[in-house]
Design an enzyme around this catalytic site. Structure first.
Site, short mmCIF file in Angstrom:
data_model
loop_
_atom_site.label_atom_id
_atom_site.label_comp_id
_atom_site.label_asym_id
_atom_site.label_seq_id
_atom_site.Cartn_x
_atom_site.Cartn_y
_atom_site.Cartn_z
N GLY A 276 34.32 24.62 49.46
CA GLY A 276 35.40 24.96 48.51
C GLY A 276 36.69 24.30 48.94
N ARG B 47 29.28 20.75 47.88
CA ARG B 47 28.58 21.64 48.82
C ARG B 47 27.24 21.05 49.22
NH1 ARG B 47 31.68 26.41 48.78
NH2 ARG B 47 32.50 26.99 46.75
N ASP C 212 32.64 27.54 56.71
CA ASP C 212 31.44 27.88 57.49
C ASP C 212 30.19 27.05 57.13
OD1 ASP C 212 31.33 29.18 55.07
OD2 ASP C 212 30.85 31.16 55.88
N THR D 14 39.49 27.24 55.35
CA THR D 14 38.91 28.22 54.41
C THR D 14 39.97 29.25 54.08
OG1 THR D 14 37.41 30.09 54.14
CG2 THR D 14 37.86 29.48 56.39
N ASP E 274 39.19 32.05 53.27
CA ASP E 274 38.61 33.32 53.68
C ASP E 274 38.97 33.72 55.12
OD1 ASP E 274 37.44 33.41 51.23
OD2 ASP E 274 35.44 32.86 51.90
N ASP F 119 37.39 33.17 57.87
CA ASP F 119 36.25 33.82 58.52
C ASP F 119 35.60 32.99 59.63
OD1 ASP F 119 35.26 31.92 56.79
OD2 ASP F 119 33.76 33.21 55.84
N ARG G 298 34.10 36.63 50.08
CA ARG G 298 32.68 36.93 49.84
C ARG G 298 32.14 37.95 50.85
NH1 ARG G 298 28.37 34.99 47.50
NH2 ARG G 298 29.45 33.30 46.46
O1 F6P Z 1 34.52 30.31 50.65
C1 F6P Z 1 35.70 30.26 49.95
C2 F6P Z 1 35.58 30.91 48.62
O2 F6P Z 1 36.86 30.80 48.09
C3 F6P Z 1 35.07 32.36 48.57
O3 F6P Z 1 36.05 33.31 48.89
C4 F6P Z 1 34.58 32.46 47.16
O4 F6P Z 1 33.61 33.46 47.02
C5 F6P Z 1 33.99 31.12 46.94
O5 F6P Z 1 34.72 30.22 47.74
C6 F6P Z 1 34.01 30.67 45.50
O6 F6P Z 1 33.56 29.36 45.44
P1 F6P Z 1 33.21 28.48 44.15
O7 F6P Z 1 33.65 29.22 42.95
O8 F6P Z 1 33.98 27.21 44.36
O9 F6P Z 1 31.75 28.24 44.20
#
Ligand code: F6P
Length: 346
Positions: free
Chosen positions: A11, A72, A103, A125, A127, A129, A171
């Site tokens: 992301g 991804r 991650d 990130t 997040d 994390d 998440r």
């Molecule tokens: O990992 C980062 C993040 O922003 C999460 O918090 C979220 O769940 C996810 O990416 C959403 O990703 P996308 O909509 O780009 O698949």
């Protein structure tokens, strides 16, 4: 003259361009040229690269997103993809790859590094994390964006005597929710790390209401447990191919349930990808710049298979394998802190 490759995977987030710029500029000072690899690992498989120069990275520091694009793609899904990576490393004379990722991307970086490709990781990130580093690129900006949103929602919630549920990203971990919740003065913060019951949530909100505060802001992380709201877990058919739950709006479910139980008008705001967009904060720009420069330094030192990390004020390196060994969950101290300062409670 060495050639460095740089890619951004997973992301996007604010601050990626600042890191790319720092790699390119620090590289030039160390007699290295940089090739930008487009769309994450996919670009290294396809040989989709572009030379990055002092001039071409000029002006990208404050821009959100990534000038290189992202994906991804798992570089090890097919054996032939990894063979293409090996061929492209040779073809473009790449001495090392700087991988800016979260991650998933860094776990792939560890595996690719263990197969002999020289890699340095940079953590990014929203997040927050990733273990082994106190901060990752993008988190500070996301918290700033969410805090601003909470401030705005406060004024309208107060005017209309409503409860407003704000669903934020996260998440598996609730870092954005807890930090923005504390910074924005939320009245309830619900995160994946801590189970809750609807009885206690409504009791807390009702206590505020009865104390004269006829509005409330509830922050919930998207990964908070549906079961805690009284709903069954997400069935397997609405999971993605990695087994990740596809989020179907825990905020909306919570909002409905609060309104049903309390009889107070409730609205829901899902912040979504707003949290990943826009210009990075000064903190993220500086962090990304420090990480980019440190990555080039590690290449000079030949310390491959490592990730740059923030340790207090210092930048250090940690083995990639440690950085992806587990997720960094919300420190219990922050959760306790939030509970202590939420008003209207005993
Ligand atoms: O990992 C980062 C993040 O922003 C999460 O918090 C979220 O769940 C996810 O990416 C959403 O990703 P996308 O909509 O780009 O698949």
């Amino acid at each position: 003259m060495k050639t460095i490759g740089v890619l951004t995977g997973g992301g996007d987030c604010p601050g990626l361009n600042a890191a790319i710029r720092a790699v390119v500029r620090a590289g030039i000072r160390k007699d290295c040229e940089t090739l930008g690899i487009r769309n994450g690992w996919q670009g290294l498989i396809d040989g989709d690269v572009e030379p990055l120069t002092d001039f071409s990275v000029s002006g990208i520091l404050p821009k959100g997103g990534t000038i290189l694009g992202t994906s991804r793609t798992n570089p090890l899904k097919e054996v032939r993809d990894f063979q293409k990576i090996q061929q492209n490393m040779k073809k473009f004379g790449l001495h090392a790859i700087v991988v800016v990722g979260g991650d998933g991307t860094l776990a792939a970086a560890r595996d690719v590094a263990e197969k002999g490709i020289p890699i340095i990781g940079i953590p990014k990130t929203i997040d927050n994390d990733i273990v082994g580093t106190d901060a990752s690129i993008g988190f500070d900006t996301a918290v700033t964006t969410v805090t601003e949103a909470i401030d705005r929602l406060h004024t309208t919630a107060e005017s209309h005597h409503r409860i407003i549920v704000v669903e934020v990203m996260g998440r598996d971990v609730g870092w954005i929710a807890i930090m923005a919740g504390i910074a924005g003065g939320a009245d309830e913060i619900l995160i994946p790390e801590v189970h809750f019951t609807m009885e206690e949530v409504c009791k807390n909100l009702m206590a505020r209401y009865e104390a004269g505060k006829k509005f409330s802001i509830v922050v919930i992380a998207e990964g908070a447990h549906r079961e805690d709201i009284g709903l069954p877990p997400v069935p397997d058919h609405i999971r993605d191919e990695c087994g990740h739950e596809k989020f179907v709006g825990v905020g909306n479910l919570l909002g409905k349930e609060i309104e049903r139980r309390m009889g107070v008008e409730t609205r829901v705001t899902i912040l979504g990808h707003v949290q990943r967009g826009g210009s990075p904060t000064p903190y993220d720009r500086v962090l990304a710049t420090r990480f980019g420069v440190a990555a080039v330094q590690l290449i000079q030192e030949g310390k491959f298979g490592t990730m740059v990390a923030l340790d207090g004020y210092r930048i250090r390196s940690v083995p990639l394998r440690d950085a992806v060994s587990r997720q960094k969950t919300v420190d219990a101290g922050f959760y306790e802190l939030a509970k202590l300062v939420i008003g209207g409670r005993k």
